[in-house]
Design a protein around this motif. Structure first.
Motif, mmCIF file in Angstrom:
data_model
loop_
_atom_site.group_PDB
_atom_site.id
_atom_site.type_symbol
_atom_site.label_atom_id
_atom_site.label_comp_id
_atom_site.label_asym_id
_atom_site.label_seq_id
_atom_site.Cartn_x
_atom_site.Cartn_y
_atom_site.Cartn_z
ATOM 1 N N UNK A 382 -18.106 36.450 36.758
ATOM 2 C CA UNK A 382 -18.420 35.056 36.435
ATOM 3 C C UNK A 382 -18.044 34.771 34.982
ATOM 4 N N UNK A 383 -18.365 35.684 34.086
ATOM 5 C CA UNK A 383 -18.048 35.507 32.671
ATOM 6 C C UNK A 383 -16.537 35.356 32.466
ATOM 7 N N UNK A 384 -15.748 36.243 33.092
ATOM 8 C CA UNK A 384 -14.285 36.166 32.953
ATOM 9 C C UNK A 384 -13.749 34.851 33.505
ATOM 10 N N UNK A 385 -14.250 34.445 34.668
ATOM 11 C CA UNK A 385 -13.774 33.202 35.276
ATOM 12 C C UNK A 385 -14.131 31.994 34.418
ATOM 13 N N UNK A 386 -15.344 32.000 33.889
ATOM 14 C CA UNK A 386 -15.775 30.908 33.031
ATOM 15 C C UNK A 386 -14.934 30.835 31.764
ATOM 16 N N UNK A 387 -14.642 31.978 31.192
ATOM 17 C CA UNK A 387 -13.826 32.002 29.979
ATOM 18 C C UNK A 387 -12.400 31.553 30.260
ATOM 19 N N UNK A 388 -11.880 31.886 31.438
ATOM 20 C CA UNK A 388 -10.531 31.443 31.814
ATOM 21 C C UNK A 388 -10.459 29.927 31.942
ATOM 22 N N UNK A 389 -11.601 29.310 32.271
ATOM 23 C CA UNK A 389 -11.658 27.849 32.417
ATOM 24 C C UNK A 389 -12.077 27.144 31.129
ATOM 25 N N UNK A 390 -12.372 27.911 30.088
ATOM 26 C CA UNK A 390 -12.797 27.307 28.824
ATOM 27 C C UNK A 390 -14.251 26.900 28.785
ATOM 28 N N UNK A 391 -15.031 27.354 29.760
ATOM 29 C CA UNK A 391 -16.450 26.992 29.825
ATOM 30 C C UNK A 391 -17.216 27.610 28.662
ATOM 31 N N UNK A 392 -16.848 28.840 28.296
ATOM 32 C CA UNK A 392 -17.538 29.488 27.184
ATOM 33 C C UNK A 392 -17.382 28.691 25.895
ATOM 34 N N UNK A 393 -16.200 28.128 25.670
ATOM 35 C CA UNK A 393 -15.958 27.339 24.456
ATOM 36 C C UNK A 393 -16.836 26.094 24.424
ATOM 37 N N UNK A 394 -17.030 25.473 25.586
ATOM 38 C CA UNK A 394 -17.891 24.281 25.660
ATOM 39 C C UNK A 394 -19.325 24.647 25.288
#
Length: 468
Positions: A382-394
């Motif tokens: 989930x963390x990798x997928x979220x980071x690939x979508x830029x969710x972590x930056x948000x």
């Protein structure tokens, strides 16, 4: 002339189909010996169960069906190692690692790419499958019933028995169907559905029952929403919660690492499509809830049953102890109550869809300056997928800490906690006294409500953000 009658089988519930297909023997005294298909361990109790089994001179009967993960005690801070904030926590991790290797079972270790909360990674990997039985020494194992399986939490000694024999002795619970009719309104989530059920029927409402969730609103949920719904069946005191598999279930599982493939997949899906409650099947208890009448929920006390709609107030007849602990008064409105911290994570609401919805509300905004906010993805995937979508930056730009996957501050046993006495709004499943740290006051809610509250610095209605 002899008359013949056509005898048809009695309509059967999904629960009975799952139970009957795993019955090994009826035992004296009314118990049943059930076959167990999968066992999942975590590092908090895994080493104890495996070592105790070895000390008794018994081996794991089928190591391919037993899995372990580091999720409960492991740190979620960036750059983590075996070291933890919990005194002695490193020993739990290293001992589970050694015991898993000795037993020949699969371990998803601290930095394994498939590491994560057990109830998140099991579906991700296709370890849970429709029609199977799965047990783990964790009460939220019922989460995995979302796939048309019978999954429930057990104790460490029961885990030993299941690993050694592939069976467990159980007394058969009663059957219950909770039907959510109609459609959810905008801004209302599966978390609000299950909190509504518990608030209306009590934390003991499902005691002695296995609960099937059904109805139009349940069928409309994606698989991650269904997992959220089943996750809190244990807060309803149910033995387990589950949902009949359908095309969404099959689409989610196809191609997963441990799911069958090729002709085995074709044969399996033919069987899985039969895993539904027959028309006119009789349940011991039935509950009907109009999903269209549900609003975003927020807890006010120290049990999930202490919950109201976000625009509601503490009940007149609220018990004194939870009121005193939560520093609230009867008839006090929850919306507008100041918070100190916000948490998004746990096996209830830490999946990719949860993070996507939360980030959509957070994008371009900043949380209140006094709020400490943390987001803990439910798995490394989930963390990798979220980071690939830029969710972590948000999340980071909005003021949230972005962590590694694990149980984290869902509960204090991991060693990390919020400041003593602070008021936290959280996507977790439990809000009892000191669950997230000494004296911490936890309000449970959906990811959307947590985000809205973190932005406002007070408990807030997420629908205001969506309307905006």
């Amino acid at each position: 002339m002899r008359k013949w009658r056509l005898f048809l089988p009695e309509p059967t519930t999904l629960f009975d189909k799952l139970w009957n297909s795993h019955t090994v023997a009826a035992l004296p005294g009314g118990g049943t010996l059930l076959a167990i298909d999968r066992v999942f361990l975590h590092e908090r109790t895994g080493a104890s169960a495996l070592n105790s089994l070895a000390e008794a001179g018994r081996a794991v009967a089928d190591p391919a069906r037993v899995f372990a993960v580091t999720d409960h005690i492991v740190d979620t801070r960036p750059g983590r190692t075996d070291k933890t904030l919990m005194p002695g926590g490193q020993d739990f991790i290293t001992e589970t690692r050694a015991a898993a290797k000795a037993a020949g079972i699969t371990l998803f270790d601290v930095n394994d790419p498939d590491q994560g909360i057990v109830h998140v990674i099991s579906p991700e990997l296709g370890i849970i499958l429709p029609g199977c039985t799965l047990v783990a020494p964790d009460s939220h194992t019922c989460t995995q019933g979302a796939f048309g399986a019978l999954a429930w939490g057990i104790g460490s000694s029961e885990a030993e028995h299941a690993m050694a024999t592939g069976t467990l002795r159980l007394n058969k619970p009663k059957s219950m169907r909770v039907r959510f009719s109609g459609a959810l309104a905008e801004g209302v989530t599966p978390k609000d559905m299950i909190m509504t059920l518990i608030a209306r029927h009590g934390a003991a409402g499902g005691k002695g029952h296995a609960v099937e969730f059904a109805g139009q609103a349940v069928q409309a949920l994606d698989m991650e929403g269904r997992m959220t719904l089943c996750n809190m069946a244990t807060e309803f005191s149910a033995m387990s919660g589950f949902i009949a598999p359908d095309t969404k279930t099959l689409a989610y599982l196809e191609g997963r690492r441990y799911a069958p493939s090729g002709e085995d997949w074709d044969r399996a899906t033919q069987n899985w499509r039969q895993l539904v409650s027959d028309t006119n099947a009789a349940f011991d208890t039935e509950i009907e809830i109009d999903a269209s009448a549900i609003s975003p929920m927020i807890s006010w006390g120290t049990s999930p049953e202490h919950s109201v709609g976000i625009s509601g107030a503490v009940p007149d007849n609220a018990s004194e102890r939870p009121l005193k602990y939560m520093a609230l008064k009867p008839r006090q409105k929850l919306a507008g109550t100041p918070i100190d911290a916000a948490f998004i994570g746990s096996c209830t609401n830490s999946r990719l869809s949860d993070l996507r919805r939360a980030s959509a509300l957070l994008k371009g905004k900043t949380i209140a300056s006094h709020v400490k906010a943390i987001c803990v993805p439910g798995s490394s995937r989930v963390k990798r997928q979220a980071e690939a979508e830029g969710i972590d930056a948000i999340f980071r730009e909005a003021g949230f800490e972005w962590r590694e996957s694990g149980c984290s501050m869902c509960f204090y046993a991991g060693g990390e906690s919020f400041d003593a006495g602070s008021r936290v709004i959280s996507t977790t499943n439990r809000n009892f006294e000191s669950r997230q740290g000494p004296g911490v006051k936890t309000h449970i809610a959906s990811p959307e409500t947590v985000v809205a509250s973190a932005l406002a610095g007070v408990i807030a209605d997420p629908r205001a953000l969506q309307d905006g």
